[in-house]
Design a protein around this motif. Structure first.
Motif, mmCIF file in Angstrom:
data_model
loop_
_atom_site.group_PDB
_atom_site.id
_atom_site.type_symbol
_atom_site.label_atom_id
_atom_site.label_comp_id
_atom_site.label_asym_id
_atom_site.label_seq_id
_atom_site.Cartn_x
_atom_site.Cartn_y
_atom_site.Cartn_z
ATOM 1 N N GLN A 198 43.510 51.483 47.642
ATOM 2 C CA GLN A 198 42.820 51.910 46.456
ATOM 3 C C GLN A 198 42.593 53.320 46.496
ATOM 4 O O GLN A 198 42.037 53.997 45.661
ATOM 5 N N GLU A 219 39.876 44.816 32.259
ATOM 6 C CA GLU A 219 38.543 44.898 32.753
ATOM 7 C C GLU A 219 37.916 43.584 32.793
ATOM 8 O O GLU A 219 37.345 42.970 32.060
ATOM 9 N N ARG A 274 45.361 51.028 37.125
ATOM 10 C CA ARG A 274 45.050 49.873 38.102
ATOM 11 C C ARG A 274 46.173 49.294 38.841
ATOM 12 O O ARG A 274 47.382 49.222 38.271
#
Length: 796
Positions: free
Chosen positions: A178, A245, A312
């Protein structure tokens, strides 16, 4: 060769894997790569041999993968923020890299750090930081921040290794994938200050504002009935499907979708982007747009959508795969899907080599590769049924073939339910997404029409939730298993892909099918039994809490307490204790014991009761007015034998004698549960004895000394996590332990263990092990001698 890029991508992945195993210098890998490239050049231009040329191109790609991993890993680990080590609050200054994200009870802030200040000392530090802040009334100030804003946050770094339980930590891999160099925690939104707003014309800031407005529209039309300031669970599901989300979905709802095998629909991965692409293509077809124009518009919209969900990883993977296919269709008449998959994987790993080790990457490409390889072969054996029934079944089946071992390895779950439930779930999700995007557009124009559409969406989402809740009633469709052996996983994939080879003797093909079936049965049943030759007692690292596994000689297992966090959505029982038990190959717990119903001992047992077969349950106190305790007891099967244990009770399991020293018989919980309700057990095996004390205080210690025959015990579990309210000198002198284990969380807010208590332990010359320092502590006894093993290499 029809799909050379697939082999090139596999070679790059192999090189990254090689680089992670061998710590050779970057320059050496680079030299090896150049040598292979030179040989490939010689074979192609001088000898004009294509096969050896391609072989050395693959070897060059392997060396490239190893060199990229080595370089990126070195850069990451030399980062100044990654190397920062502090247990104090620090002022972090930097720029927001993406919008603040809402969770159920917390907010996440993503900061590109430029400098820090600690004790009036300023230091330049560069890196990416994720800060967790608890939800409160002051949280609105954080939610009004946007990408590009300059802010200051006072926060405390979170340890990289959260729980040490004889397993390699995945935290570092997760951070690297990430591009996060550290995580931190701030106790209040008031510690976040905006110093300067970002450029209002910045593309990323505009996207951030648009994303926040879309979230506010969902919150407005999908409020929580009991707390209107929060979003309803229907709204949380819609937010997950449309904007990616998932943090505001309740744990029970998330677990329900996981059990049903439908959680992939919320990951905005291949299936999600495929649905979105299908909706867009169908829309353009209705408008009679030319095919090439439709492809171009789809490329533009998908790229914009990837920015909207703020890049993402799962979105980026799925979008790149789809873009590779669409560009292929624009450039060539026919597109080889294996080539498209190879190109996507190659560029993703080139951008971020750490992606190879992430579950999302593995699941995405395993499922897609399996569908491409096996869909045409299986669909030919099925009849053509209406409503695309055969196609949906084959799609679900082939995806499941590819991901089954990975899901079993990562989630300890076998799920067949998705093969059936996808019939209803996939079309329903497509409808929800299609009308959901129309709802978002209408919400800026007409509240009346938006409310009508929101009502319809609530009904559709409610149906989706109902579909996901079918599995608890059909446990054979979705169940938990211990962590499968790596050899089983490798054999599964090996025999699966051997089946693709067209063997001329049919007997060979049948033999491969039989071998695959055997490995498949082993994978989904885990027929192995966890056995112990000695008495093993493991004090599991559960942070600030307590959980103890007792492995008796033979197959009998006992779990004493399950750990837990007070007022937290983090499930210690699911995420820590269950994982530890599964790695040991445990499917059944013969006994679970609750010493007392405080959150740090009780909460984790709820998931334990759901994940494992339980035979017996021991307790001394039954505080039914405690809602968490009531939930735990409800989760216990009716087949479980429940026993009340009090002082004077004795049980024998094999050669082990278990004596209860506390609480006294007749003890009733007529007051809220307190530490002195704790169940105290002594385990005796030959010449060795262990005293497990729960959270008793000095008062209970005195009561035990006055009413029980206390013999010396070699091992003592420190009462109440090393609190000064326990471990009196009189008690310690009577027990006179050689080894003391303190179950305590690193950097806990209670300042445990007490320094005074540690001094008392030192005074009796006891060897002290702490779970916050040593991680899990395993003590083995053969009835004569005791040995100690810890998760960390730190000496006591």
């Amino acid at each position: 060769m029809a799909f050379p890029f697939l082999f090139i991508a596999l070679s790059l992945a192999g090189g990254i894997l090689l680089g992670s195993f061998f710590s050779f210098p970057f320059s050496l890998w680079l030299l090896i790569m150049l040598l292979f490239l030179l040989v490939a050049w010689v074979f192609f231009f001088i000898f004009q041999k294509l096969t050896p040329t391609f072989v050395f191109i693959l070897l060059t790609t392997i060396a490239l993968g190893a060199s990229i991993f080595t370089y990126e890993n070195k850069i990451f680990e030399e980062n100044t923020l990654y190397q920062l080590d502090s247990s104090d609050y620090i002022d972090f200054y930097g720029t927001l890299s993406k919008s603040p994200a809402k969770g159920l009870d917390r907010i996440y802030v993503f900061l590109r750090v430029q400098k820090i200040r600690s004790y009036d000392k300023e230091e330049k530090v560069n890196g990416n930081l994720r800060i967790t802040i608890p939800e409160s009334q002051q949280a609105s100030s954080i939610l009004n921040l946007y990408t590009g804003d300059k802010i200051k946050v006072s926060a405390k770094l979170t340890p990289l290794n959260d729980f040490q339980n004889f397993n390699p930590s995945n935290t570092s891999v997760m951070l690297k994938s990430q591009k996060l160099h550290q995580r931190a925690f701030s106790k209040s939104p008031l510690l976040v200050e905006r110093l300067k707003p970002g450029n209002k014309y910045s593309f990323f800031r505009i996207i951030s504002i648009l994303r926040k407005n879309l979230q506010e529209k969902i919150e407005k039309f999908f409020p929580n009935q009991n707390a209107p300031q929060y979003i309803s669970q229907e709204g949380a599901v819609l937010e997950a499907l449309l904007l990616g989300e998932r943090r505001r979905m309740e744990d029970s709802l998330t677990r329900s979708f996981q059990e049903a095998g439908l959680y992939h629909l919320f990951a905005i991965s291949g299936a999600h982007i495929a649905i979105l692409s299908f909706l867009l293509y169908s829309f353009f077809k209705v408008l009679r747009f030319p095919t090439r124009l439709s492809y171009l518009l789809m490329i533009f919209i998908l790229v914009f959508y990837a920015f909207l969900v703020e890049g993402r990883p799962s979105v980026l993977r799925a979008t790149i795969m789809t873009l590779a296919f669409l560009f292929g269709k624009l450039l060539w008449k026919d597109v080889n899907l294996l080539n498209t998959l190879g190109v996507s994987a190659f560029f993703l790993l080139l951008i971020n080599p750490f992606d190879l080790f992430t579950l999302g990457f593995q699941l995405t490409f395993a499922a897609t590769l399996s569908i491409i390889l096996f869909f045409p072969k299986i669909i030919n054996f099925l009849p053509r049924l209406p409503l695309k029934i055969s196609e949906i079944f084959t799609l679900s089946l082939t995806a499941q073939l590819g991901v089954l071992p990975i899901v079993a390895l990562a989630f300890n779950r076998i799920t067949f339910s998705s093969i059936i439930l996808n019939y209803a779930a996939l079309p329903l999700v497509g409808l929800i997404m299609g009308f959901g995007y129309i709802f978002l557009a209408l919400s800026f124009m007409s509240s009346f029409l938006s409310q009508i559409l929101a009502t319809c969406l609530k009904s559709g989402i409610h149906c989706l939730i109902t579909i996901s809740q079918v599995c608890p009633y059909q446990s054979f469709l979705s169940y938990r298993i211990p962590t499968p052996h790596l050899l089983t996983v490798l054999a599964y994939f090996g025999f699966l892909f051997v089946l693709l080879i067209r063997w001329k003797p049919r007997k060979v093909r049948r033999l491969c099918l039989v071998c695959f079936t055997i490995v498949f049965i082993i994978l989904i049943t885990f027929p192995f039994v966890s056995n112990s030759k000695t008495l093993k007692i493991t004090f599991i690292d559960v942070g600030q809490g307590e959980s103890i596994l007792v492995e008796f000689p033979g197959r009998t297992k006992m779990l004493i307490d399950g750990g837990g966090l007070h007022n937290s959505t983090f499930d210690i029982g699911e995420r820590v204790v269950s994982q530890f038990l599964w790695r040991k190959g445990i499917k059944t717990l013969d006994y679970i014991v609750l010493t007392h119903a405080h959150p740090d001992h009780l909460n984790g047992l709820i998931s334990i009761a759901k994940n494992f077969k339980i035979k017996n349950y021991w307790e001394s106190c039954s505080p039914w007015e405690n809602s968490t305790y009531a939930e735990f007891r409800k989760s216990l099967s009716n087949e479980i034998r429940c026993h009340k244990i009090f002082r004077g009770d004795s049980r024998r399991i094999g050669e082990i004698t278990i004596d209860a020293f506390h609480p006294p018989r007749g003890n009733i919980c007529d007051t809220p549960v307190n530490n002195d309700h704790s169940l105290v057990l002594r385990l005796s095996y030959g010449e060795t004895a262990f005293l497990l004390t729960g959270d008793i205080t000095i008062q209970s210690e005195e009561d035990i000394l006055n009413n029980a025959i206390m013999k010396k015990c070699q091992v003592l579990k420190s009462p109440h996590h090393g609190s000064n309210s326990s471990s009196s000198m009189a008690f310690l002198k009577q027990v006179f332990p050689q080894i003391i284990i303190i179950s305590v969380g690193k950097g806990n807010t209670y300042a445990l263990p007490s320094q005074e208590v540690l001094e008392r332990y030192h005074e009796i010359n006891a060897m002290v092990y702490r779970t916050d320092i040593h991680g899990a502590v395993e003590i083995s006894s053969d009835g004569h001698q005791i040995s100690v093993r810890t998760s960390s290499s730190i000496s006591p």
